[in-house]
Design an enzyme around this catalytic site. Sequence first.
Site, PDB file in Angstrom:
ATOM      1  N   ASP A  14       0.855  -1.182   0.000  1.00  0.00           N
ATOM      2  CA  ASP A  14       0.000   0.000   0.000  1.00  0.00           C
ATOM      3  C   ASP A  14       0.893   1.235   0.000  1.00  0.00           C
ATOM      4  OD1 ASP A  14       0.937  -0.217   2.653  1.00  0.00           O
ATOM      5  OD2 ASP A  14      -0.922  -1.216   3.245  1.00  0.00           O
TER       6      ASP A  14
ATOM      7  N   ASP B 287       1.587   4.916   1.486  1.00  0.00           N
ATOM      8  CA  ASP B 287       1.268   5.855   2.553  1.00  0.00           C
ATOM      9  C   ASP B 287       1.812   7.226   2.188  1.00  0.00           C
ATOM     10  OD1 ASP B 287       0.135   3.778   3.998  1.00  0.00           O
ATOM     11  OD2 ASP B 287       2.022   3.289   4.992  1.00  0.00           O
TER      12      ASP B 287
ATOM     13  N   ASP C 207      11.128   3.278  12.497  1.00  0.00           N
ATOM     14  CA  ASP C 207      11.908   2.225  13.148  1.00  0.00           C
ATOM     15  C   ASP C 207      13.272   1.939  12.511  1.00  0.00           C
ATOM     16  OD1 ASP C 207      10.527   1.096  10.991  1.00  0.00           O
ATOM     17  OD2 ASP C 207       9.629  -0.546  12.133  1.00  0.00           O
TER      18      ASP C 207
END
Length: 423
Positions: free
Chosen positions: A48, A50, A134
């Site tokens: 997907d 973002d 992260d």
Amino acid sequence: MQFPDIALETPAGREAIRIIDRLRHAGFIAVLAGGCVRDALLGRTPKDFDVATDATPDSVQQVFGRRQTVAFGASFGVIGVLPPKRDTRSGDNHDTGGAPTEVATFRADGNYSDGRRPDHVTYGTAEADAARRDFTINGLFYDPAAKEILDYVDGITDLKSMHLRTIGNAHRRFDEDKLRMLRAVRFVTTLGLSVEASTMSAIVAHADSISLVSGERIGAEMRRVITHPNAVRGLRLLVETGLHSHVWPQLEKIAWPELRTRFKRLTNPSFETGMATTLLTLHRCSKDALQNLKGLTKRWKLSTAEQRAITAAIRLTPQIIDCRDAAWSSLQPILIDRDIDVVLPVAGALAEDDSGVRRAIMERQRDPSSLDPHPLLTGDDLIAEGMTPGPHFRDWLTQIRRMQLDDELHTQDEAMSWVRRQT
Ligand code: ATP
Ligand code: MG
């Protein structure tokens, strides 16, 4: 490194670009962010797309209109933007299947006190937003208008060398959010990365605290590890880091070469085939495998269907492997099991001598009337003959079914004569 714009040529990619254009025209900064940039640069199809922006959630809702947005993670600054109604005349294709695109406001996370989520978020710059992510490979942005990759975290270097490295101090980053340790295992597995040394030693140091993550979240990450052709690498890393002692302690003593051979035979594991193969490699007896599955089912919150299929594979695999000379009447009930499509690949992965599996696969291709013929007799037929129902009915019908399948009885009349001889 050049961003491959071809990666945007999917309905979801085009929809993200439409959203970015709209935000830019309204005077905001808007870029592609995180996983989709990473995947495109690796030549993979992003799952997907973002979008990250300096527009606040309120502004995003204003730009697209409240009815075109859903405020799913509003407290984290995430707004879902719905695709426009399909316009067949213009030939535009933004058909994402109706799924909203996530538009997240650049943010700088506050303190983490629960080991999973920041206590509060404040909006910030693109640079701060990259820094709170992260891993370096996940901290990249792409500005499609300028055709420019924004790399504040040296992610490109790590992407080129295929290294997984935390952004900033690894100890602090795993201390903030323990789930990142399992995300690391997942990215290593699915992207074929190696873990940079200080990131690795920080995971080892923090492994015990994975117990603060909910079983369900652990299960979700494990599902993505198990279903990847490279699953064994992930399971191995789980043990090397010590994460297994909370996640799946039994893994410690698994025979790795055997597991590797078996996963190779699976080629594309599903969650069910991957789990059954691992459990049958871990445990010599199926009772222990089922016991281990029971524990994981509860912790990872497996669905009833998943548990049922894995159970079927554990129970029936030995019978399939040994079925070469079996009577048709003992093989047939297995071949019509609803989970047979899980059982057969697992049996194929485990069999040293695959003659049983080959027979099972061949017999399974019988046409329906031969694979599962109508019974010659039913209880109603016996009652119609004036017989009194009782436990012996079931016994007779079972025997008749066996003889029917094994070609000893062929017609209803033959079956009925057999019954009469029993009375
Ligand atoms: P995929 O969508 O293939 O699972 P992804 O990297 O897009 O991979 P998501 O969970 O969709 O993973 O998260 C999107 C982005 O958000 C990540 O790329 C990363 O930048 C950031 N992110 C997600 N989870 C965390 C986390 N626990 N800590 C810090 N940043 C995170
Ligand atoms: Mg994603």
